[in-house]
Scaffold this active site. Structure first.
Site, PDB file in Angstrom:
ATOM      1  N   LYS A   1      -4.368   0.194 -12.992  1.00 47.55           N
ATOM      2  CA  LYS A   1      -3.221   1.095 -13.153  1.00 47.55           C
ATOM      3  C   LYS A   1      -3.629   2.365 -13.900  1.00 47.55           C
ATOM      4  O   LYS A   1      -3.013   3.404 -13.758  1.00 47.55           O
ATOM      5  CB  LYS A   1      -2.102   0.403 -13.953  1.00 47.55           C
ATOM      6  CG  LYS A   1      -1.622  -0.912 -13.364  1.00 47.55           C
ATOM      7  CD  LYS A   1      -0.813  -0.719 -12.120  1.00 47.55           C
ATOM      8  CE  LYS A   1      -0.322  -2.027 -11.545  1.00 47.55           C
ATOM      9  NZ  LYS A   1       0.095  -1.894 -10.144  1.00 47.55           N
TER      10      LYS A   1
ATOM     11  N   ASN B   1       0.825  -1.212   0.000  1.00 51.64           N
ATOM     12  CA  ASN B   1       0.000   0.000   0.000  1.00 51.64           C
ATOM     13  C   ASN B   1       0.860   1.263   0.000  1.00 51.64           C
ATOM     14  O   ASN B   1       0.526   2.252   0.621  1.00 51.64           O
ATOM     15  CB  ASN B   1      -0.915  -0.043   1.252  1.00 51.64           C
ATOM     16  CG  ASN B   1      -1.899   1.111   1.292  1.00 51.64           C
ATOM     17  OD1 ASN B   1      -2.529   1.435   0.301  1.00 51.64           O
ATOM     18  ND2 ASN B   1      -2.018   1.749   2.448  1.00 51.64           N
TER      19      ASN B   1
ATOM     20  N   ILE C   1      -2.283  -3.720  -3.564  1.00 49.96           N
ATOM     21  CA  ILE C   1      -3.620  -3.287  -3.109  1.00 49.96           C
ATOM     22  C   ILE C   1      -4.531  -2.964  -4.294  1.00 49.96           C
ATOM     23  O   ILE C   1      -5.746  -3.055  -4.197  1.00 49.96           O
ATOM     24  CB  ILE C   1      -3.527  -2.071  -2.152  1.00 49.96           C
ATOM     25  CG1 ILE C   1      -4.874  -1.788  -1.474  1.00 49.96           C
ATOM     26  CG2 ILE C   1      -3.034  -0.815  -2.850  1.00 49.96           C
ATOM     27  CD1 ILE C   1      -4.969  -2.195  -0.047  1.00 49.96           C
TER      28      ILE C   1
END
Length: 510
Positions: A397, A116, A253
């Site tokens: 992404k 994260n 994550i």
């Protein structure tokens, strides 16, 4: 003298003249000495408890910098890559499903780690990437917590959720996780290291003091390969081993497909040959969209990860071949905790260095030295790949990924995204959205009244100033291109199947 030098040039294939070699060794030694001096000076600017923290982090950084100076040439010799043995990658469909009675005992030995440390800047968002809303006003973090809570409730267990934050994401994450206090999930956090960016010209730190918040551009988190040492330094590795935990499941994550898989866990706890693998990497079939992803290779009789950055230029096309390298790494990893302890104690963790070049806002050319968590595979015994379904790799992404996961292709079930049974084939569509109008989440959202129906879509390309009305349906291959100065507004209820829509809104079959 001039003739001598030319003469040496013609014999370039011979060993480097000792004078040059000596000069390079001396400059390396000087660079190392100067770096250590600078780190000591920096450390002296730290105050209180931070002093000890920076002392430990700088020791790790100095070691990485030393290796960066020493290592020359490729970390993998192409001709020594061996064919993957049959037993190296196991087909997910051959895994055995555990009985309900076994599941609780297995989950009692598991921890879930989410990486994260990343910011949402590439998608135009401020703060940690994990707090971007992805579905039904729920964030990556919300969905992850929901998944673990559902596991804990269903099997009456207590799988902890461990977040590896970076100095970029820690403060915001701490504020957010307070809202999960009433849930049946123990959330633990630790921070990965904070390293100084290096000036590419001087090979010295850009930072002049250890107040990171005041000069955030001068520091960086050194990639997720930092997990092992930071996890140990945080005291959590020791704690979980003392509690009787045996495995950690690590994933990004932002990979919404990376849920706890009971069949894989069963293989770890009850292996066919009674030899528990220490390091399992989930891989999936490579498609043309994944040619840059890391792959599994056999090298020196061990399984290891090969990243595109390690590939000599003349072999890059071969690396991208879907035939030669069939799998790519999802970065979903299952690792034995006692083996992490052993590898760290033996100091045998040797992760390839990734050199990441950056140009800072100040115009300084900087380098940051990073490592990848999957690169540790070669340091463990009994490495194994599992060829998992594509559904276990759902990273977000870009906004094109966001379009997929927010669409009717997926249903939300207990925090997990499940592909709609109405989708006729298991592959996900390939979506390309133009950077200028769609790359930032805010701009992306403003262009859709509602996300279109994608159930029958194979391929979508959108370029230019395009907006979508409500209830648009896209099927087959659809290409929408608004030329410069033109605008395309697709009216509500539009159905496009195998169509090219060009700048003057003509609709053509293709």
């Amino acid at each position: 003298m001039m003739l001598q030098i030319d003469d040496k040039k013609t014999r370039g294939h011979q060993r480097m003249p000792s004078g040059t070699q000596e000069f390079r060794e001396r400059t390396k030694r000087d660079a190392q000495t100067e770096m250590l001096k600078e780190l000591e000076r920096l450390e002296n600017t730290a105050v209180g408890a931070n002093k000890e923290l920076f002392h430990r982090q700088f020791a790790g950084f100095a070691e990485l910098f030393h290796r960066f100076l020493q290592e020359e040439g490729p970390s993998v010799l192409w001709e020594r890559i061996e064919k993957l043995p049959e037993s190296a990658v196991r087909d997910y469909n051959t895994l055995v499903e555990p009985s309900n009675e076994e599941v609780k005992a297995m989950l009692d030995k598991l921890i879930v780690v989410k990486l994260n440390g990343g910011l949402g800047t590439s998608m135009g968002c401020h703060g940690p990437k994990s707090i971007i809303e992805v579905r039904n006003e729920l964030t990556f973090l919300d969905l992850t917590v929901q998944q673990i809570e559902y596991l804990n409730k269903t099997y009456n267990t207590n799988v902890p959720l461990v977040l590896m934050n970076s100095f970029n994401t820690d403060r915001d994450t701490q504020k957010i996780i307070r809202k999960y206090k009433g849930l049946n999930v123990e959330i633990v956090t630790f921070n990965q290291s904070c390293y100084p960016r290096i000036n590419r010209d001087s090979l010295l730190p850009i930072a002049t003091h250890c107040n990171v918040d005041e000069a955030i551009d001068a520091w960086y988190p050194p990639g997720h390969g930092d997990f092992y040492e930071s996890f140990q330094n945080s005291g959590l590795l020791k704690r979980f081993l003392n509690e009787g935990r045996e495995y950690c499941f690590i994933s990004n994550i932002d990979n919404l497909g990376a849920t706890v898989d009971l069949n894989i866990l069963n293989l770890l706890m009850h292996p066919d040959n009674n030899q528990c693998p220490e390091f399992v990497m989930e891989v999936t079939d490579k498609t043309r969209a994944d040619v840059k992803g890391g792959t599994l290779i056999q090298y020196d009789n061990k399984l290891r990860l090969l990243e595109i950055a390690q590939v000599p230029k003349e072999h890059v096309d071969e690396f991208k071949s879907v035939k030669k390298f069939k799998f790519f790494n999802t970065n979903n990893l299952w690792i034995k905790l006692s083996a992490i302890q052993r590898v760290l104690d033996e100091k045998s963790l040797n992760l390839e260095i990734i050199v990441n070049n950056k140009v800072l806002e100040s115009g300084i050319n900087a380098i940051q030295l990073e490592t990848a968590v999957g690169a540790a595979m070669k340091s463990f015994d009994g490495g194994l790949g599992i060829n998992v379904p594509r559904s276990r790799f759902l990273p977000v992404k870009k906004t094109s990924d966001l379009m997929l996961v927010t669409s009717n292709l997926y249903n939300l079930k207990n925090g997990s995204l499940v592909m709609s049974p109405q989708r006729m084939f298991p592959t996900t569509p390939l979506i390309k959205l133009g950077d200028n109008h769609f790359s930032k989440v805010k701009d992306f959202l403003s262009r859709f009244a509602t996300i279109p129906d994608l159930l029958e879509l194979d391929h979508l390309t959108v370029s230019g100033d395009v907006t979508f009305g409500r209830g648009v349906s896209l099927k087959g291959t659809v290409i929408i291109i608004a030329n410069h100065g033109h605008r395309i507004d697709l009216p509500s209820g539009t159905i496009l199947e195998n169509k090219i829509v060009s700048g003057n809104l003509r609709i053509l079959d293709h």
